[in-house]
Design an enzyme around this catalytic site. Structure first.
Site, mmCIF file in Angstrom:
data_model
loop_
_atom_site.group_PDB
_atom_site.id
_atom_site.type_symbol
_atom_site.label_atom_id
_atom_site.label_comp_id
_atom_site.label_asym_id
_atom_site.label_seq_id
_atom_site.Cartn_x
_atom_site.Cartn_y
_atom_site.Cartn_z
ATOM 1 N N GLU A 47 -12.103 10.044 -20.742
ATOM 2 C CA GLU A 47 -13.395 10.629 -20.347
ATOM 3 C C GLU A 47 -14.441 9.508 -20.342
ATOM 4 O OE1 GLU A 47 -15.262 12.703 -23.632
ATOM 5 O OE2 GLU A 47 -16.330 14.078 -22.305
ATOM 6 N N ASN A 112 -20.487 15.565 -16.275
ATOM 7 C CA ASN A 112 -19.393 14.841 -16.915
ATOM 8 C C ASN A 112 -18.153 15.161 -16.075
ATOM 9 O OD1 ASN A 112 -17.427 13.802 -18.580
ATOM 10 N ND2 ASN A 112 -18.349 14.579 -20.471
ATOM 11 N N LYS A 129 -16.810 18.927 -16.054
ATOM 12 C CA LYS A 129 -16.556 19.535 -17.368
ATOM 13 C C LYS A 129 -17.308 20.859 -17.542
ATOM 14 C CE LYS A 129 -16.689 17.913 -22.225
ATOM 15 N NZ LYS A 129 -17.073 16.711 -23.034
ATOM 16 N N GLU A 148 -24.480 15.886 -25.161
ATOM 17 C CA GLU A 148 -23.952 16.107 -23.806
ATOM 18 C C GLU A 148 -24.775 17.128 -23.011
ATOM 19 O OE1 GLU A 148 -19.814 16.076 -22.681
ATOM 20 O OE2 GLU A 148 -19.308 15.748 -24.776
ATOM 21 N N CYS A 174 -12.035 16.466 -22.436
ATOM 22 C CA CYS A 174 -12.319 16.477 -23.871
ATOM 23 C C CYS A 174 -12.425 17.863 -24.494
ATOM 24 C CB CYS A 174 -13.548 15.629 -24.193
ATOM 25 S SG CYS A 174 -13.645 15.293 -25.965
ATOM 26 N N ASN A 199 -13.463 11.649 -25.708
ATOM 27 C CA ASN A 199 -14.189 10.811 -26.675
ATOM 28 C C ASN A 199 -14.459 11.724 -27.853
ATOM 29 O OD1 ASN A 199 -15.591 8.083 -25.395
ATOM 30 N ND2 ASN A 199 -15.276 9.656 -23.831
#
Ligand code: CDT
Length: 307
Positions: A47, A112, A129, A148, A174, A199
């Site tokens: 990621e 993301n 994501k 995020e 993730c 991550n």
């Protein structure tokens, strides 16, 4: 690509805050050459593979925030990755921060994102994501900020499954791996292999009781998902001590049986490989036989409410 091929998780060690993409892409190109030497046809990178995991900081310089996003893919600095992979005949999954055209400022600049690139160098699929974790506004009282939702919008492309390179490929990113709904969305579309970059901090200082369980909480949902949906998983970390935060390694390849068949041994740049037979998914897909045994009429709550 054949139904049987060697897949690899190309784990990356830490990337410094102001490192820039050029040395990172050079490390990825080195991993691609190692992959070729080991007979690999498909590589999953982490990621946000091209930069440090910047959402761990509340960054107050808009130029710095913008510097972590990709305005085009490939761009001038990522082109060598695409060219090398195409020349070596290797397909890949790549995670990166995708800029929404026209956005700038300190927050909500983009998605993301992950893409699939086939062995001829074509981008064949994009995923944004869906499960974007952490705090939506900076909160200095937290020991670990994970911003995020401050930097990214929720993904808006659903959970695509793409026929490419001889198989049905899905992508996740993730935190998605912790949610059974992500995997079922892919399983329902017949996914045979799912690439996932991550991550993940090794420790949760605001939830320390979970610290000793972090690796188990990483593997458990993926082993279940592989078995329950009859699919292979290639899960790749950005690992090691990055920006003062230790990130979990434990990159892995998981078989449709739920068994971990390859696991990283370091927290640095490392290639782990396994020969995958996509037809090995069939036994498990037949065992669960969604058409006969699933009862969607009894699952309404799953889409009707959050909690
Ligand atoms: N990148 C990412 O999604 N990481 C989350 C960490 C959440 S803890 C604040 C994960 O699920 O690993």
């Amino acid at each position: 690509m054949a139904r049987t091929f060697v897949a690899a998780a190309a784990q990356l060690g830490p990337i410094a805050r102001h490192e820039g993409r050029v040395p990172v892409v050079a490390r990825m190109v080195t991993l691609l050459h190692e992959a070729k030497a080991r007979g690999v046809s498909f590589v999953a990178f982490p990621e946000m593979a091209l930069t440090t995991f910047f959402p761990r900081w509340h960054i107050e310089d808009s130029d710095e925030v913008l510097s972590y996003f990709e305005a085009s893919m490939p761009g001038p600095e990522t082109r060598p990755l695409f060219d090398t992979a195409r020349d070596l005949g290797i397909g890949f999954y790549l995670g990166y921060a995708e800029l929404i055209p026209g956005r700038s400022g300190l927050n909500h600049l983009g998605y993301n994102t992950a893409i699939l690139v086939d062995s001829a160098g074509n981008v064949t699929a994009k995923y944004r994501k869906v499960h974007v974790p952490g705090n939506a506004v900076p909160d200095a009282s937290l020991k670990l900020q994970h911003l995020e939702p401050w930097y990214f919008d929720d993904g808006n492309l659903g959970f695509p499954v793409t026929e490419t390179m001889g198989g049905k490929f899905g992508m996740l990113i993730c935190n998605d791996r912790r949610w059974p709904e992500s995997w079922r969305m892919l399983g329902l579309q017949g996914a045979e292999i799912v690439a996932l970059g991550y991550n993940s901090p090794s420790q949760l200082p605001d939830n320390p009781a979970q610290n000793a369980l972090r690796k188990m909480h990483h593997l458990l949902p993926m082993q279940s998902a592989a078995y329950q949906n009859g699919l292979w998983i290639v899960a790749t970390a950005k690992a090691g001590l990055e920006g003062g935060c230790h990130m979990m390694g434990h990159s892995c390849i998981i078989a449709p049986s739920g068994e971990v068949v390859a696991l990283s041994a370091t927290d640095g740049d490392e290639l782990l490989t396994y020969r995958i037979d996509l037809d090995a998914t069939q036994e498990y897909k037949r065992f669960f036989d969604f058409k006969t045994y699933r009862r969607p009429e009894a699952y309404g709550l799953i889409t009707q409410r959050h909690e």
